[in-house]
Design an enzyme around this catalytic site. Structure first.
Site, PDB file in Angstrom:
ATOM      1  CG  ASP A  90      -0.409   0.165   2.524  1.00  0.00           C
ATOM      2  OD1 ASP A  90       0.816   0.360   2.617  1.00  0.00           O
ATOM      3  OD2 ASP A  90      -1.170   0.149   3.513  1.00  0.00           O
ATOM      4  CB  CYS A 139       0.563  -2.661   4.778  1.00  0.00           C
ATOM      5  SG  CYS A 139       0.364  -3.759   6.188  1.00  0.00           S
ATOM      6  CB  THR A 152       1.871  -2.925  11.107  1.00  0.00           C
ATOM      7  OG1 THR A 152       0.640  -3.336  10.501  1.00  0.00           O
ATOM      8  CG2 THR A 152       1.667  -1.602  11.842  1.00  0.00           C
ATOM      9  CG  HIS A 154       9.651 -25.865  10.965  1.00  0.00           C
ATOM     10  ND1 HIS A 154       9.839 -25.877  12.327  1.00  0.00           N
ATOM     11  CD2 HIS A 154      10.732 -26.487  10.429  1.00  0.00           C
ATOM     12  CE1 HIS A 154      10.988 -26.493  12.610  1.00  0.00           C
ATOM     13  NE2 HIS A 154      11.558 -26.861  11.469  1.00  0.00           N
ATOM     14  CG  HIS A 177       7.980 -29.380   9.494  1.00  0.00           C
ATOM     15  ND1 HIS A 177       7.711 -28.961  10.770  1.00  0.00           N
ATOM     16  CD2 HIS A 177       9.284 -29.759   9.474  1.00  0.00           C
ATOM     17  CE1 HIS A 177       8.812 -29.054  11.500  1.00  0.00           C
ATOM     18  NE2 HIS A 177       9.779 -29.539  10.740  1.00  0.00           N
TER      19      HIS A 177
HETATM   20  C1  RB5 Z   1      -2.176   2.534   6.302  1.00  0.00           C
HETATM   21  O1  RB5 Z   1      -2.110   3.774   6.892  1.00  0.00           O
HETATM   22  C2  RB5 Z   1      -1.966   1.439   7.338  1.00  0.00           C
HETATM   23  O2  RB5 Z   1      -3.119   1.259   8.073  1.00  0.00           O
HETATM   24  C3  RB5 Z   1      -1.569   0.154   6.654  1.00  0.00           C
HETATM   25  O3  RB5 Z   1      -0.419   0.385   5.915  1.00  0.00           O
HETATM   26  C4  RB5 Z   1      -1.245  -1.030   7.519  1.00  0.00           C
HETATM   27  O4  RB5 Z   1      -0.337  -0.711   8.516  1.00  0.00           O
HETATM   28  C5  RB5 Z   1      -2.343  -1.827   8.034  1.00  0.00           C
HETATM   29  O5  RB5 Z   1      -2.147  -2.887   8.659  1.00  0.00           O
END
Ligand code: RB5
Length: 145
Positions: A7, A63, A65, A96, A131
């Site tokens: 993203d 993304c 996180t 695994h 596994h």
């Molecule tokens: C976008 O701002 C953010 O929410 C997205 O990149 C991500 O971290 C969601 O899990």
């Protein structure tokens, strides 16, 4: 062929991975975004379709996180998406879990570490054996849904 998508939070990291690993001979199918704000589930869906169709052997999703991408990707039957932030987990999720998608956080990892983890993910083989039995159990859970 390796599918890669992000993203708006992950554009710089995606470019760094493509640049670093193309030199090593990996080919990438870039599924965007190229900078336009977008919703990460849409990118995860596109990428998972390419992996499940057999057009790409593995996928990389980025993304902010990595968590949203991993939640979305794991909704697809046959996708085993791993949120990767360290080398041990990245190696072992291939050995695994036979993970076919890795997810990383562009706001939690540096680009250098992300490139190193992507290389580990793409070059580590699944061990099979006991596994495989455990993966078959995951598949059985999917079939019950
Ligand atoms: C976008 O701002 C953010 O929410 C997205 O990149 C991500 O971290 C969601 O899990």
């Amino acid at each position: 062929m390796i599918a890669i998508g992000c993203d708006h939070a992950g554009v710089e990291m995606k470019k760094a991975i493509i640049e670093a690993l193309s030199v090593q001979g990996f080919d990438f199918m870039d599924l965007g975004t190229d900078g336009e704000p977008c919703d990460y589930p849409d990118v995860a869906e596109k990428l998972c379709h390419e992996v499940l169709a057999g057009n790409c052997e593995k996928g990389i999703l980025i993304c902010g996180t990595g968590i949203g991408m991993s939640i979305a990707a794991n909704k697809f039957k046959g996708i085993r998406a791993a949120l990767c932030a360290d080398s041990f987990s990245t190696r072992f999720t291939r050995m695994h879990n036979n993970s076919n998608v890795m997810c990383m956080g562009a706001r939690t990892l540096g680009c250098g570490l992300a490139c190193e983890l992507a290389e580990i993910f793409l070059t580590t083989e699944f061990e099979g054996g006991r596994h495989q039995r455990r993966i078959d159990l995951i598949t059985a859970i999917e079939e019950k849904q």
